[in-house]
Scaffold this motif. Structure first.
Motif, PDB file in Angstrom:
ATOM      1  N   GLY A  23       0.791  -1.226   0.000  1.00  0.00           N
ATOM      2  CA  GLY A  23       0.000   0.000   0.000  1.00  0.00           C
ATOM      3  C   GLY A  23       0.817   1.268   0.000  1.00  0.00           C
ATOM      4  N   PRO A  24       0.257   2.368  -0.425  1.00  0.00           N
ATOM      5  CA  PRO A  24      -1.092   2.440  -0.993  1.00  0.00           C
ATOM      6  C   PRO A  24      -1.127   1.876  -2.417  1.00  0.00           C
ATOM      7  N   VAL A  25      -2.261   1.289  -2.753  1.00  0.00           N
ATOM      8  CA  VAL A  25      -2.449   0.733  -4.089  1.00  0.00           C
ATOM      9  C   VAL A  25      -3.752   1.268  -4.672  1.00  0.00           C
ATOM     10  N   THR A  26      -3.809   1.289  -5.993  1.00  0.00           N
ATOM     11  CA  THR A  26      -5.031   1.745  -6.655  1.00  0.00           C
ATOM     12  C   THR A  26      -5.942   0.549  -6.923  1.00  0.00           C
ATOM     13  N   THR A  27      -7.184   0.857  -7.171  1.00  0.00           N
ATOM     14  CA  THR A  27      -8.144  -0.184  -7.532  1.00  0.00           C
ATOM     15  C   THR A  27      -7.663  -0.911  -8.783  1.00  0.00           C
ATOM     16  N   GLN A  28      -7.135  -0.169  -9.758  1.00  0.00           N
ATOM     17  CA  GLN A  28      -6.664  -0.787 -10.998  1.00  0.00           C
ATOM     18  C   GLN A  28      -5.490  -1.727 -10.745  1.00  0.00           C
ATOM     19  N   GLN A  29      -4.602  -1.379  -9.830  1.00  0.00           N
ATOM     20  CA  GLN A  29      -3.499  -2.277  -9.487  1.00  0.00           C
ATOM     21  C   GLN A  29      -4.040  -3.602  -8.939  1.00  0.00           C
ATOM     22  N   LEU A  30      -5.089  -3.519  -8.135  1.00  0.00           N
ATOM     23  CA  LEU A  30      -5.701  -4.733  -7.574  1.00  0.00           C
ATOM     24  C   LEU A  30      -6.348  -5.573  -8.672  1.00  0.00           C
ATOM     25  N   VAL A  31      -7.012  -4.921  -9.609  1.00  0.00           N
ATOM     26  CA  VAL A  31      -7.614  -5.631 -10.745  1.00  0.00           C
ATOM     27  C   VAL A  31      -6.528  -6.376 -11.512  1.00  0.00           C
ATOM     28  N   ASP A  32      -5.429  -5.691 -11.784  1.00  0.00           N
ATOM     29  CA  ASP A  32      -4.326  -6.305 -12.531  1.00  0.00           C
ATOM     30  C   ASP A  32      -3.677  -7.442 -11.743  1.00  0.00           C
ATOM     31  N   PHE A  34      -4.943  -9.349  -9.289  1.00  0.00           N
ATOM     32  CA  PHE A  34      -5.791 -10.501  -8.987  1.00  0.00           C
ATOM     33  C   PHE A  34      -6.542 -11.034 -10.202  1.00  0.00           C
ATOM     34  N   GLY A  35      -6.389 -10.375 -11.348  1.00  0.00           N
ATOM     35  CA  GLY A  35      -6.975 -10.886 -12.582  1.00  0.00           C
ATOM     36  C   GLY A  35      -8.471 -11.052 -12.540  1.00  0.00           C
ATOM     37  N   THR A  36      -9.136 -10.099 -11.926  1.00  0.00           N
ATOM     38  CA  THR A  36     -10.589 -10.159 -11.826  1.00  0.00           C
ATOM     39  C   THR A  36     -11.165  -8.817 -12.279  1.00  0.00           C
ATOM     40  N   THR A  37     -12.472  -8.698 -12.254  1.00  0.00           N
ATOM     41  CA  THR A  37     -13.095  -7.459 -12.730  1.00  0.00           C
ATOM     42  C   THR A  37     -13.013  -6.359 -11.677  1.00  0.00           C
TER      43      THR A  37
END
Length: 73
Positions: A23-32, A34-37
């Motif tokens: 952290g801090p991380v962006t929502t888009q980083q989490l999407v990338d 974890f490979g989910t929507t």
């Protein structure tokens, strides 16, 4: 517990641990990561926010809170 519930709980735990370490991380980083929507990540972040485990002081950027957490293996 159903298989889908167990999978969701494991993902939420993994997201929390990722934010805590990176952290801090962006929502888009989490999407990338974890490979989910984006919607799935947002639902998981809602669970973490509801339990006061993460916060977004800047829109779309996530940090863990100071709440003490014991992570079971």
């Amino acid at each position: 517990m159903s298989h889908s519930t167990e999978r969701m709980l494991n993902r939420v735990k993994a997201i929390y641990m990722y934010i805590n370490e990176s952290g801090p991380v962006t929502t888009q980083q989490l999407v990338d990561e974890f490979g989910t929507t984006k919607r799935t990540i947002q639902r998981d972040l809602n669970v973490l926010t509801y339990n006061n485990l993460v916060a977004s002081p800047t829109r779309g950027e996530w940090n863990t809170t100071s709440k003490k957490v014991k992570i079971a293996q």
